[in-house]
Design an enzyme around this catalytic site. Structure first.
Site, mmCIF file in Angstrom:
data_model
loop_
_atom_site.group_PDB
_atom_site.id
_atom_site.type_symbol
_atom_site.label_atom_id
_atom_site.label_comp_id
_atom_site.label_asym_id
_atom_site.label_seq_id
_atom_site.Cartn_x
_atom_site.Cartn_y
_atom_site.Cartn_z
ATOM 1 N N GLY A 231 0.849 -1.184 0.000
ATOM 2 C CA GLY A 231 0.000 0.000 0.000
ATOM 3 C C GLY A 231 0.885 1.233 0.000
ATOM 4 N N GLN B 223 3.494 9.925 1.184
ATOM 5 C CA GLN B 223 4.746 9.132 1.196
ATOM 6 C C GLN B 223 5.560 9.311 -0.081
ATOM 7 O OE1 GLN B 223 2.652 5.362 2.480
ATOM 8 N NE2 GLN B 223 4.642 5.107 3.477
ATOM 9 N N CYS C 216 6.391 -0.156 7.309
ATOM 10 C CA CYS C 216 5.989 1.053 6.576
ATOM 11 C C CYS C 216 7.131 1.442 5.651
ATOM 12 C CB CYS C 216 5.703 2.179 7.568
ATOM 13 S SG CYS C 216 5.287 3.733 6.760
ATOM 14 N N LEU C 217 6.796 1.781 4.395
ATOM 15 C CA LEU C 217 7.856 2.122 3.429
ATOM 16 C C LEU C 217 8.629 3.377 3.853
ATOM 17 C CD1 LEU C 217 5.956 1.359 0.099
ATOM 18 C CD2 LEU C 217 7.596 -0.089 1.307
ATOM 19 N N HIS D 277 -3.790 1.662 7.631
ATOM 20 C CA HIS D 277 -2.416 2.172 7.698
ATOM 21 C C HIS D 277 -2.293 3.392 6.767
ATOM 22 C CE1 HIS D 277 2.088 1.561 7.953
ATOM 23 N NE2 HIS D 277 1.984 2.309 6.863
ATOM 24 N N GLU D 278 -2.805 3.253 5.544
ATOM 25 C CA GLU D 278 -2.691 4.353 4.564
ATOM 26 C C GLU D 278 -3.600 5.527 4.946
ATOM 27 O OE1 GLU D 278 -0.219 3.903 2.963
ATOM 28 O OE2 GLU D 278 -0.098 1.714 2.920
ATOM 29 N N HIS E 38 -1.893 7.688 7.271
ATOM 30 C CA HIS E 38 -0.941 8.606 6.622
ATOM 31 C C HIS E 38 -1.663 9.871 6.157
ATOM 32 C CE1 HIS E 38 2.962 6.638 6.417
ATOM 33 N NE2 HIS E 38 2.423 5.509 6.016
HETATM 34 C C1 LIG Z 1 0.375 -3.949 6.812
HETATM 35 S S1 LIG Z 1 0.069 -2.314 6.323
HETATM 36 C C2 LIG Z 1 1.561 -1.922 5.437
HETATM 37 C C3 LIG Z 1 1.403 -0.915 4.377
HETATM 38 C C4 LIG Z 1 2.710 -0.296 4.002
HETATM 39 N N1 LIG Z 1 2.444 0.792 3.148
HETATM 40 C C5 LIG Z 1 3.120 1.944 3.215
HETATM 41 O O1 LIG Z 1 3.904 2.295 4.033
HETATM 42 C C6 LIG Z 1 3.636 -1.272 3.294
HETATM 43 O O2 LIG Z 1 3.455 -1.569 2.125
HETATM 44 N N2 LIG Z 1 4.651 -1.777 4.028
HETATM 45 C C7 LIG Z 1 5.600 -2.728 3.492
HETATM 46 C C8 LIG Z 1 6.904 -2.655 4.246
HETATM 47 C C9 LIG Z 1 5.012 -4.126 3.606
HETATM 48 O O3 LIG Z 1 4.176 -4.395 4.458
HETATM 49 N N3 LIG Z 1 5.469 -5.016 2.718
HETATM 50 C C10 LIG Z 1 5.053 -6.409 2.762
HETATM 51 C C11 LIG Z 1 5.378 -7.108 1.452
HETATM 52 O O4 LIG Z 1 6.747 -7.058 1.175
HETATM 53 C C12 LIG Z 1 5.749 -7.123 3.929
HETATM 54 O O5 LIG Z 1 5.236 -8.192 4.310
HETATM 55 O O6 LIG Z 1 6.771 -6.632 4.427
HETATM 56 FE FE LIG Z 2 3.329 3.641 5.931
#
Ligand SMILES: CSCC[C@H](NC=O)C(=O)N[C@@H](C)C(=O)N[C@@H](CO)C(=O)O
Ligand SMILES: [Fe+2]
Length: 223
Positions: A73, A78, A121-122, A163-164, A167
């Site tokens: 997501g 972000q 979280c990215l 989560h989003e 943000h």
């Molecule tokens: C569980 S909500 C996470 C949403 C997040 N979006 C933005 O920050 C996100 O995509 N985080 C990644 C680190 C994530 O969860 N990635 C997955 C797939 O690689 C993971 O299991 O780490």
């Molecule tokens: Fe995030």
């Protein structure tokens, strides 16, 4: 004067409903992920009122960088865009699962049952910790053409959506962690703060060490 993260988010209703201007929707390719503690992640996010080709291009590029960085997501702040837009695909792979775009989303029902899940979280690379959230939510949003739709989300989709959505409210996942869980990632957050200071030459706009915590742990259903 010090202004708390909570106070910064307490806008008058007119400020909350501000509509993005064309300049708010201008972006440079390729998009880059904004990392904590960049103040962009705490800024107000404006509603989107124009559903055009530029918006479609922004959405495409958000999916591109989300997949590239192993996300499931991504919210517009972000990638440096302070507008109310999120994309997600809980399968995390192009061509698998469903790509969902939500513009100007609102949550109109939180289900009572809450569940713990280890979130990443990215904007906090490599940091994972438990966050408690409602298992299901009912949401209303606009799609890429501006049409309104409602959705019942549960499981991972509800998790990613919330989560989003946080943000878009300027809330970050560690704001929702218990003190005990937060203690487990404190050193990693401080390392990100130090990196920001080294890269920008400016003091970190927030410090996990000294902040009066924004107690949103039990705060579902408030905007
Ligand atoms: C569980 S909500 C996470 C949403 C997040 N979006 C933005 O920050 C996100 O995509 N985080 C990644 C680190 C994530 O969860 N990635 C997955 C797939 O690689 C993971 O299991 O780490
Ligand atoms: Fe995030």
């Amino acid at each position: 004067m010090k202004v708390s993260a909570q106070a910064r988010r307490s806008f008058s209703s007119s400020q909350k409903d501000e509509i993005a201007s064309p300049s708010d929707l201008q972006f440079e390719s390729p998009l880059k992920i904004v990392k904590y503690p960049d103040p962009i992640l705490r800024a107000n996010n404006k509603r989107i009122g124009t559903f055009d080709e530029n918006l479609k291009k922004l959405v495409d590029e958000m999916f591109d960088i989300m997949y590239k960085t192993d996300g499931i997501g991504l919210s517009a702040p972000q990638v440096g865009m302070n507008v109310r837009l999120m994309v997600f695909n809980s399968a995390g792979e192009r061509g698998v699962g469903e790509e969902i775009v939500l513009i100007n989303p609102k949550i109109y029902k939180y289900f009572r049952k809450k569940v713990l899940f280890e979130e990443g979280c990215l904007s906090f690379p490599g940091i994972y910790a438990n966050v408690e959230r409602p298992e299901s939510v009912k949401v209303v949003a606009q799609d890429i053409t501006g049409s309104k739709f409602t959705a019942n989300l549960s499981g991972l989709s509800a998790r990613v959506f919330q989560h989003e959505f946080d943000h878009l409210q300027g809330t970050l996942f560690f704001d929702r962690m218990t003190e005990e869980v937060l203690d487990g990632i404190r050193a990693e957050l401080e390392a990100l703060e130090k990196k920001y200071e080294e890269m920008t030459g400016s003091p970190s706009p927030e410090k996990v060490e000294s902040c009066v915590r924004n107690r949103v742990v039990a705060g579902f259903g408030r905007s």
